[in-house]
Every structure is written in C-alpha cells, then in structure tokens.
Design a protein around this motif. Sequence first.
Motif, PDB file in Angstrom:
ATOM      1  N   ARG A  21      37.913  36.702 -10.250  1.00 38.88           N
ATOM      2  CA  ARG A  21      37.574  36.406 -11.637  1.00 38.88           C
ATOM      3  C   ARG A  21      38.811  35.969 -12.427  1.00 38.88           C
ATOM      4  N   LEU A  22      39.943  36.637 -12.184  1.00 35.29           N
ATOM      5  CA  LEU A  22      41.179  36.266 -12.873  1.00 35.29           C
ATOM      6  C   LEU A  22      41.616  34.863 -12.469  1.00 35.29           C
ATOM      7  N   ALA A  23      41.488  34.535 -11.183  1.00 31.66           N
ATOM      8  CA  ALA A  23      41.854  33.191 -10.724  1.00 31.66           C
ATOM      9  C   ALA A  23      41.062  32.128 -11.473  1.00 31.66           C
ATOM     10  N   LEU A  28      29.961  38.497  -6.763  1.00 35.13           N
ATOM     11  CA  LEU A  28      30.708  38.140  -7.967  1.00 35.13           C
ATOM     12  C   LEU A  28      30.174  36.874  -8.628  1.00 35.13           C
ATOM     13  N   LEU A  29      29.909  35.859  -7.823  1.00 33.79           N
ATOM     14  CA  LEU A  29      29.580  34.537  -8.371  1.00 33.79           C
ATOM     15  C   LEU A  29      28.193  34.480  -9.004  1.00 33.79           C
ATOM     16  N   LYS A  30      27.340  35.441  -8.712  1.00 38.99           N
ATOM     17  CA  LYS A  30      25.993  35.402  -9.293  1.00 38.99           C
ATOM     18  C   LYS A  30      26.026  35.539 -10.818  1.00 38.99           C
ATOM     19  N   ASP A  31      27.122  36.066 -11.354  1.00 36.56           N
ATOM     20  CA  ASP A  31      27.255  36.219 -12.804  1.00 36.56           C
ATOM     21  C   ASP A  31      28.115  35.136 -13.438  1.00 36.56           C
ATOM     22  N   ILE A  32      28.479  34.114 -12.650  1.00 32.50           N
ATOM     23  CA  ILE A  32      29.360  33.049 -13.143  1.00 32.50           C
ATOM     24  C   ILE A  32      28.630  31.712 -13.025  1.00 32.50           C
ATOM     25  N   ARG A  33      28.663  30.938 -14.085  1.00 30.11           N
ATOM     26  CA  ARG A  33      27.980  29.648 -14.082  1.00 30.11           C
ATOM     27  C   ARG A  33      28.501  28.764 -12.951  1.00 30.11           C
ATOM     28  N   ARG A  34      27.598  28.126 -12.236  1.00 28.76           N
ATOM     29  CA  ARG A  34      27.979  27.329 -11.068  1.00 28.76           C
ATOM     30  C   ARG A  34      28.923  26.192 -11.430  1.00 28.76           C
ATOM     31  N   LEU A  77      25.021  29.779   2.492  1.00 28.28           N
ATOM     32  CA  LEU A  77      24.363  29.589   1.199  1.00 28.28           C
ATOM     33  C   LEU A  77      23.717  30.896   0.725  1.00 28.28           C
ATOM     34  N   HIS A  78      23.088  31.597   1.652  1.00 24.59           N
ATOM     35  CA  HIS A  78      22.438  32.867   1.300  1.00 24.59           C
ATOM     36  C   HIS A  78      23.467  33.914   0.884  1.00 24.59           C
ATOM     37  N   ARG A  79      24.507  34.068   1.674  1.00 24.11           N
ATOM     38  CA  ARG A  79      25.533  35.068   1.344  1.00 24.11           C
ATOM     39  C   ARG A  79      26.201  34.771   0.012  1.00 24.11           C
ATOM     40  N   LEU A  80      26.507  33.515  -0.217  1.00 24.54           N
ATOM     41  CA  LEU A  80      27.231  33.119  -1.428  1.00 24.54           C
ATOM     42  C   LEU A  80      26.313  33.002  -2.640  1.00 24.54           C
ATOM     43  N   GLY A  81      25.018  32.978  -2.417  1.00 30.18           N
ATOM     44  CA  GLY A  81      24.068  32.934  -3.522  1.00 30.18           C
ATOM     45  C   GLY A  81      24.070  31.634  -4.288  1.00 30.18           C
ATOM     46  N   VAL A  82      24.306  30.525  -3.582  1.00 28.11           N
ATOM     47  CA  VAL A  82      24.346  29.217  -4.233  1.00 28.11           C
ATOM     48  C   VAL A  82      23.364  28.272  -3.551  1.00 28.11           C
ATOM     49  N   ASP A  83      23.044  27.186  -4.253  1.00 21.55           N
ATOM     50  CA  ASP A  83      22.106  26.197  -3.717  1.00 21.55           C
ATOM     51  C   ASP A  83      22.794  25.103  -2.917  1.00 21.55           C
ATOM     52  N   TYR A  84      24.083  24.941  -3.140  1.00 20.23           N
ATOM     53  CA  TYR A  84      24.825  23.903  -2.419  1.00 20.23           C
ATOM     54  C   TYR A  84      26.281  24.323  -2.320  1.00 20.23           C
ATOM     55  N   LEU A  85      26.973  23.721  -1.360  1.00 18.90           N
ATOM     56  CA  LEU A  85      28.408  23.928  -1.167  1.00 18.90           C
ATOM     57  C   LEU A  85      29.122  22.626  -1.459  1.00 18.90           C
TER      58      LEU A  85
END
Length: 314
Positions: A40-42, A68-74, A106-114
């Motif tokens: 988050r600091l980075a 962590l990333l689920k609470d941060i805008r993509r 994608l599942h682990r990172l909780g995102v729709d694309y890389l």
Amino acid sequence: MKFRPLGQTGLQLSWLSFGASSLGQEFRKVDVSDAMRSVRLALDLGMNFIDTSPYYGRGLSECLLGLLLKDIRRERYLLGTKLGRYDGSHFDFSAKRVAESVDVSLHRLGVDYLDIMLCHDIEFVDRQQIIDETLPALRKIKEQGKVRFIGISGYPMSNLHFVLDQAELDVVLSYNHYTLQNTMLADEIPYLKSKNVGIMNAAPFSARLLTNQPLPPWHKATPEVRAIAKAAADHCAARGSDIAKLAVQFSIANEDLATCIVGSANPANVEQWVKWSEEPIDQELLAEVLAILQPIHNWFYIEGKPENNDPLPS
C-alpha cells in the motif's frame, strides 16, 4: 516519482516498481501486516506496477496481493505475474497449463485482467517449447482480453536472442544484470530496441549482494565475489553512505530501462528506496565503488539448463 514508457505497449511505468517476491517469503519469514503495508505504501508513494508470480511463496504472494488489491481501484495500479514455474523443480509451459495458470492467477489476485504475463525462468526447460507452444497459447489468451501484454523473464542473456530471433514479444524482464556489479543487460539494449520490446530491470541489490544484509542461503556468489562486494559495501559505509542507496540510484539511472523492480515486506525499506531515488547520485563515490567491483564486473552464475546459459569468460 518518474515514469517511463514500456516499449510500444503504451504503458507508463514508475521507474521504481514493487516486486512481490518478498510477500512469498523468498528471503525471510515476514509479518503479513507489514507486507500488506509495504504494498500500500509503494502505491501511495507512486509505484504503479506490481510484479509477482505463482512461484513466490507457491501462491502466497498472489493470494496476499488479492486480499489487499480488492480494496484498491484497479486503475491505480498495473499488475504483472508469471507462469511456467511453480516450485523449485516443477516447470510446466504446456498450452493446457498456460490457460489454467492465467485463470488461477486471475482468481488469486481478484482481477479481471492482467497487464503483463511473463513466461517465468525459461532457462530451466527446452526453450523451443516456449516458441512452439507457450507463446501461441498466450497470444490466444491475449486475444480474449485476460492479458494485455506478454513476454519472458529469466537470468541468462541468451534467453533474449533465442526467443526474439524467432518470435515477437511485448516485454522482457531481466534480473541481476543491470546492477553496480553486472551491466550485461546494457549491451542488449540496442537489440531489444530494434525488436520494439519494453525492457524491465529487476533486483538492483543482486539478492542482497549489494547491501549490508546477510545473503540468503541459496545465493550462488563465490567467496571472491562475496569478499569484493563486502569491500565495496564497507567503502560506502566508511564514506558515510550505504551501498544499497548507490545500487538503487545506479539501476534506475538508465533511461532505456522502463523500470527497476525491487521489493520488501518492510515498509521502511520501501520509503527509503523512494527517498533515495529522488536524491542525486554521488558520482565520486560511484566511480570508487565501480573500481572496487571491477575484478568481478559481469560475473554471473549458471541458472537452469547449462546449455541455455551464456558462455563463461575464458
């Protein structure tokens, strides 16, 4: 924080990026809360690219990032991971595993694309498979929109020519080859630019060799390399500086390298690196340290299959 273009991708990467191998406890046991604060600091300090792999912590790094990333805008970050290497001896670059690996990440990172997907440490396998099977499978996934840009990562410089002489890539990631001790990547920049490839550098500390920290047990540095690196570190300390500071500043200075990936599960380290990146490099100290390191300049070790490595100096 400065930003640079990544080849022809259209992406602008911060000149320091966050490497999430530390979240997988590749160097030491880590405190999960500290690790999460580091990421988050980075991002708060301007690092806009995060690099990870299913190999780091055997999935742990990706899973922690996903939390962590689920609470941060993509749109606040660019995200890259890898495929093909899953533990110390398990490599699978088959087309079937490519598709599975992308979906798992994608599942682990909780995102729709890389944003970036790399074939991880291809020097451990028959590299022709990367050309004939892995990259074609990745291109199909790219067409589906799950991955924006594709490339390779690994240690030997020979990987670059082997692949790029036969196939097109968007990006490459090289580690330990643009540091105070080893600048072999710089020799490849004209070739890589001729191929319109974005260049990412990683590991400015050469796995702690260019720091005051103890080396991890798996480090392959010889006694001579360790002794000379320590002499350089001691010289910096005697001059009231830290060789790690010089290492960061040196590795981000080359304008042809889009970013330098460095990671830690310690938030204080992340904050320190960003501070150092904003300070001018001590050119006199740099010249002195490079002179100390000259006897081991461009020393490298064998990684993966011996036939996939660069020729050893005669």
